[in-house]
Scaffold this motif. Structure first.
Motif, PDB file in Angstrom:
ATOM      1  N   VAL A  54      39.130  37.384  31.183  1.00 33.70           N
ATOM      2  CA  VAL A  54      40.266  37.685  31.979  1.00 33.70           C
ATOM      3  C   VAL A  54      39.750  39.018  32.765  1.00 33.70           C
ATOM      4  O   VAL A  54      39.953  38.987  34.057  1.00 33.70           O
ATOM      5  CB  VAL A  54      41.399  37.996  31.082  1.00 33.70           C
ATOM      6  N   VAL A  55      38.916  39.717  32.141  1.00 35.22           N
ATOM      7  CA  VAL A  55      38.412  40.833  32.890  1.00 35.22           C
ATOM      8  C   VAL A  55      37.489  40.265  34.039  1.00 35.22           C
ATOM      9  O   VAL A  55      37.627  41.083  35.243  1.00 35.22           O
ATOM     10  CB  VAL A  55      37.619  41.747  31.887  1.00 35.22           C
ATOM     11  N   ALA A  56      36.646  39.496  33.826  1.00 34.75           N
ATOM     12  CA  ALA A  56      35.983  38.893  34.966  1.00 34.75           C
ATOM     13  C   ALA A  56      36.793  38.386  36.156  1.00 34.75           C
ATOM     14  O   ALA A  56      36.338  38.664  37.128  1.00 34.75           O
ATOM     15  CB  ALA A  56      34.980  37.806  34.238  1.00 34.75           C
ATOM     16  N   LEU A  57      37.862  37.712  35.814  1.00 35.99           N
ATOM     17  CA  LEU A  57      38.799  37.083  36.628  1.00 35.99           C
ATOM     18  C   LEU A  57      39.412  38.408  37.511  1.00 35.99           C
ATOM     19  O   LEU A  57      39.642  38.283  38.771  1.00 35.99           O
ATOM     20  CB  LEU A  57      39.997  36.398  36.008  1.00 35.99           C
ATOM     21  N   MET A  58      39.658  39.398  36.869  1.00 34.29           N
ATOM     22  CA  MET A  58      40.403  40.661  37.511  1.00 34.29           C
ATOM     23  C   MET A  58      39.333  41.599  38.501  1.00 34.29           C
ATOM     24  O   MET A  58      39.883  42.306  39.352  1.00 34.29           O
ATOM     25  CB  MET A  58      41.068  41.473  36.612  1.00 34.29           C
ATOM     26  N   ASN A  59      37.999  41.370  37.926  1.00 36.92           N
ATOM     27  CA  ASN A  59      37.080  42.377  38.822  1.00 36.92           C
ATOM     28  C   ASN A  59      35.761  41.588  39.334  1.00 36.92           C
ATOM     29  O   ASN A  59      34.682  41.832  39.270  1.00 36.92           O
ATOM     30  CB  ASN A  59      36.508  43.163  37.501  1.00 36.92           C
ATOM     31  N   GLY A  90      30.522  46.597  33.849  1.00 34.26           N
ATOM     32  CA  GLY A  90      29.657  47.295  34.983  1.00 34.26           C
ATOM     33  C   GLY A  90      28.511  46.448  35.345  1.00 34.26           C
ATOM     34  O   GLY A  90      27.813  46.555  36.216  1.00 34.26           O
ATOM     35  N   LYS A  91      28.432  44.808  34.910  1.00 33.18           N
ATOM     36  CA  LYS A  91      27.351  44.101  35.329  1.00 33.18           C
ATOM     37  C   LYS A  91      27.970  42.671  35.860  1.00 33.18           C
ATOM     38  O   LYS A  91      29.234  42.572  35.799  1.00 33.18           O
ATOM     39  CB  LYS A  91      26.605  43.687  34.038  1.00 33.18           C
ATOM     40  N   GLN A  92      27.336  42.338  37.111  1.00 35.54           N
ATOM     41  CA  GLN A  92      27.923  41.283  37.875  1.00 35.54           C
ATOM     42  C   GLN A  92      27.382  40.076  36.951  1.00 35.54           C
ATOM     43  O   GLN A  92      26.435  39.490  37.136  1.00 35.54           O
ATOM     44  CB  GLN A  92      27.225  41.228  39.114  1.00 35.54           C
ATOM     45  N   ALA A  93      28.401  39.681  35.990  1.00 36.36           N
ATOM     46  CA  ALA A  93      28.128  38.708  35.052  1.00 36.36           C
ATOM     47  C   ALA A  93      28.396  37.093  35.899  1.00 36.36           C
ATOM     48  O   ALA A  93      27.643  36.221  35.768  1.00 36.36           O
ATOM     49  CB  ALA A  93      28.929  38.637  34.101  1.00 36.36           C
TER      50      ALA A  93
END
Length: 277
Positions: free
Chosen positions: A60-65, A71-74
């Motif tokens: 969910v954090v990846a979806l929001m950011n 701090g890393k572009q996963a």
């Protein structure tokens, strides 16, 4: 890429980690462990992802950011945004669908919920950053993940209350009380009866007694309560129904109407079942 190292589609792998086993209510109303554990490989992509609240939160954090976690572009830049772009509108419910998420028309809310034998889960996120004049206190994104290891619970109720600012101490599993009932005529009921089938899922029947409808599914009868109408567009039933689930909570059923005025298909959750001629 997201660091979800204990998340897997394979039940036999999930069993090698500490696992909350699924439960369902027996005929006496007591919860018991589901045995054997569900393991139908056909359903792995659709709803058999084993995970934890912590690891789903990373998703969910990846979806929001825009794919960034800690701090890393996963994920490649732009992938998360494409997942939250509208791809289609589901006619019977009015929901907008992205790539894996159901979206609100204004793009503020996104999420997906579902259930498998013994489990129910949902994630929801709220993001006002793209809205020119957001409500007071809505100045950033927030995501909620709810995982349960029992049939019949309603994670959506919890995520909705949490996003509304309700204190966690006040949240319960309760479905929020009965939905407001409406009445239908015998003529309307007659147009909705029939057998409905999805060859990849299951077959159900809708039968009537006067103006009362009953859903027959998996050897059980579920009275269908007409509830407040939500959609009056042509070709869509203006009357949704609710059925009460055995373990608690409700499920909404909506009909698509064909040119002859009769139900051409039935939709429950994301599943559409075509009327059998």
């Amino acid at each position: 890429p997201l660091g979800m190292t204990r998340t897997t589609f394979r039940p036999t792998e999930a069993m090698t980690w500490p696992l909350a086993v699924g439960h369902r209510k027996n005929r006496e109303g007591a919860f018991e462990v589901v045995r054997p554990l569900a393991n139908d490989a056909r359903l792995w992509p659709a709803g058999t992802l084993y995970s934890s609240a912590n690891e789903m939160a990373r998703f969910v954090v990846a979806l929001m950011n825009d794919g960034r976690v800690e701090g890393k572009q996963a994920l490649p830049a732009g992938v998360a945004a494409r997942m939250r772009d509208s791809r289609m509108v589901i006619g019977t419910t009015g929901q907008t669908y992205g790539l894996g998420s159901f979206l609100s028309a204004d793009g503020v809310h996104a999420g997906h919920g579902g259930a498998m034998t013994g489990y129910a889960a949902e994630y929801d996120l709220e993001d006002w950053r793209a809205v020119p004049d957001p409500p007071r206190g809505k100045d950033g994104p927030i995501g909620i993940v709810v995982l349960t290891n029992a049939d019949g619970v309603n994670p959506h109720r919890l995520t909705t209350l949490a996003l509304s600012g309700t204190r966690w101490a006040d949240l319960t599993i309760a479905d929020g009380g009965p939905l407001p009932d409406r009445a239908i005529t015998t003529l309307v009921a007659e147009r909705l009866v029939g057998t409905f089938r999805n060859p990849r899922r299951f077959t159900v029947q809708v039968v009537r007694s006067g103006a009362m409808l009953t859903l027959k599914r998996f050897g059980r009868d579920f009275p269908m309560r007409p509830i407040d109408a939500r959609d009056t567009r042509p070709g869509v039933s203006a009357q949704p129904f609710a059925v009460d689930l055995p373990g608690g909570g409700t499920e909404t059923i909506v009909f698509g109407i064909g040119p002859d005025g009769r139900a051409s298909y039935l939709q429950m959750n994301v599943w559409a079942l075509a009327r059998v001629p």
